[in-house]
Design a protein around this motif. Structure first.
Motif, PDB file in Angstrom:
ATOM      1  N   ASP A  53       0.881  -1.107  -0.113  1.00  0.00           N
ATOM      2  CA  ASP A  53       0.121   0.108   0.177  1.00  0.00           C
ATOM      3  C   ASP A  53       0.716   1.293   0.023  1.00  0.00           C
ATOM      4  N   SER A  54       0.301   2.278   0.169  1.00  0.00           N
ATOM      5  CA  SER A  54       0.967   3.522   0.078  1.00  0.00           C
ATOM      6  C   SER A  54       2.008   3.657   1.075  1.00  0.00           C
ATOM      7  N   THR A  82       1.209  -7.451  -8.986  1.00  0.00           N
ATOM      8  CA  THR A  82       0.703  -6.060  -8.702  1.00  0.00           C
ATOM      9  C   THR A  82       1.560  -5.243  -7.971  1.00  0.00           C
ATOM     10  N   ILE A  86       2.275  -1.219  -9.168  1.00  0.00           N
ATOM     11  CA  ILE A  86       2.309  -0.290  -8.025  1.00  0.00           C
ATOM     12  C   ILE A  86       3.577   0.687  -8.009  1.00  0.00           C
TER      13      ILE A  86
END
Length: 102
Positions: A53-54, A82, A86
């Protein structure tokens, strides 16, 4: 998610397993702080990472800052799926050396 760390000849390999997200922030930060000397290089191994995630991007930026932006000091290895998408969307392939898996 577990984070495994190996040290060999000033190369610190951090293997991420599962999702690399905000729940790993404290552990990742403490690992990096334990290797602040300039002689250390890092490999972040994404072989067993399925998502990030971020906050994970932020953790990588903190490591980049610790190594003074030296692309030779931080390698992102075994990146695919993925996680690769990202990193590419965030243009991290311009900030780090990214080794992909075929």
């Amino acid at each position: 998610m577990a984070i495994d760390v190996k040290e060999k000849n000033n190369l610190i390999t951090i293997q991420l397993n599962g999702s690399f997200d905000v729940s790993q922030y404290e552990k990742f930060k403490s690992i990096c702080e334990g290797y602040k000397s300039p002689e250390y290089k890092f490999e972040i191994d994404f072989k067993n990472t399925v998502y990030m995630d971020s906050s994970a991007l932020g953790m990588l930026l903190l490591l980049r800052e610790q190594t003074k932006g030296d692309k030779e000091k931080v390698q992102l290895i075994n990146v695919s799926g993925t996680v690769l998408r990202i990193l590419e969307m965030a243009h991290f392939n311009q900030l780090f050396n990214v080794e992909t898996v075929d």
